[in-house]
Design a protein around this motif. Sequence first.
Motif, mmCIF file in Angstrom:
data_model
loop_
_atom_site.group_PDB
_atom_site.id
_atom_site.type_symbol
_atom_site.label_atom_id
_atom_site.label_comp_id
_atom_site.label_asym_id
_atom_site.label_seq_id
_atom_site.Cartn_x
_atom_site.Cartn_y
_atom_site.Cartn_z
ATOM 1 N N LEU A 117 0.832 -1.212 0.000
ATOM 2 C CA LEU A 117 0.000 0.000 0.000
ATOM 3 C C LEU A 117 0.861 1.255 0.000
ATOM 4 C CD1 LEU A 117 -2.837 -0.996 2.498
ATOM 5 C CD2 LEU A 117 -3.091 -0.524 0.054
ATOM 6 N N VAL A 118 1.944 1.227 0.760
ATOM 7 C CA VAL A 118 2.859 2.377 0.784
ATOM 8 C C VAL A 118 3.438 2.611 -0.602
ATOM 9 C CG1 VAL A 118 5.071 3.213 1.689
ATOM 10 C CG2 VAL A 118 3.391 2.204 3.244
ATOM 11 N N GLY A 120 2.127 1.804 -3.466
ATOM 12 C CA GLY A 120 1.055 2.360 -4.300
ATOM 13 C C GLY A 120 0.827 3.838 -4.035
ATOM 14 N N SER A 121 0.841 4.221 -2.777
ATOM 15 C CA SER A 121 0.650 5.638 -2.415
ATOM 16 C C SER A 121 1.795 6.498 -2.934
ATOM 17 C CB SER A 121 0.544 5.792 -0.899
ATOM 18 O OG SER A 121 -0.595 5.128 -0.416
ATOM 19 N N ILE A 122 3.007 5.995 -2.822
ATOM 20 C CA ILE A 122 4.170 6.750 -3.309
ATOM 21 C C ILE A 122 4.102 6.918 -4.822
ATOM 22 C CG2 ILE A 122 6.678 6.656 -3.605
ATOM 23 C CD1 ILE A 122 6.762 5.316 -0.803
ATOM 24 N N LYS A 123 3.694 5.869 -5.520
ATOM 25 C CA LYS A 123 3.557 5.971 -6.975
ATOM 26 C C LYS A 123 2.521 7.027 -7.346
ATOM 27 C CE LYS A 123 3.428 2.135 -9.377
ATOM 28 N NZ LYS A 123 3.084 0.750 -9.776
ATOM 29 N N GLN A 124 1.413 7.064 -6.604
ATOM 30 C CA GLN A 124 0.390 8.083 -6.865
ATOM 31 C C GLN A 124 0.947 9.479 -6.615
ATOM 32 O OE1 GLN A 124 -2.983 7.111 -4.419
ATOM 33 N NE2 GLN A 124 -3.817 5.662 -5.910
ATOM 34 N N MET A 125 1.703 9.654 -5.527
ATOM 35 C CA MET A 125 2.294 10.964 -5.228
ATOM 36 C C MET A 125 3.277 11.386 -6.314
ATOM 37 S SD MET A 125 2.964 11.197 -1.158
ATOM 38 C CE MET A 125 3.084 9.502 -0.622
ATOM 39 N N LYS A 128 1.290 12.506 -9.337
ATOM 40 C CA LYS A 128 0.712 13.845 -9.099
ATOM 41 C C LYS A 128 1.780 14.915 -9.233
ATOM 42 C CE LYS A 128 -3.552 12.798 -7.840
ATOM 43 N NZ LYS A 128 -4.704 13.162 -8.599
#
Length: 134
Positions: A117-118, A120-125, A128
């Motif tokens: 999950l971390v 995935g979140s980093i990839k989204q950041m 962005k």
Amino acid sequence: MSLEKALAHSKAGMLAESVRLNTVASNIASANAESTNANDAYKAKKVVFSRVMNRTAGIMELKAVGVQESQAQHKIRFDPGHPMADENGYVYGSNVNTIEEMTDMQSATKSYETNALVVGSIKQMMNKTLQLGK
């Protein structure tokens, strides 16, 4: 902490947990193994973790550095008619505690999922951030 370092932490965590999951799977698969003596009976294995410096990323990370065999008592049962029985009629089973292994598997799975999950979140950041530059 930079996003690259956070990714390196999560990657190291996922690699360590995958080693633990593979070890647990091996233990569970061998839980019912039997032998003619305690020395040859399957011994449960536990992963040894350590914090290791990743010089490339410049961070301390968790790493699986080895595997130890459990010193717990083997299951012994008297069954003189069993083909694996020793000269005294005893059969030696593994020392795997399946409840402990299932608990360890759940813990490793949760840790792996959290690291995923971390990532995935980093990839989204990162995505962005790249969109902001356009």
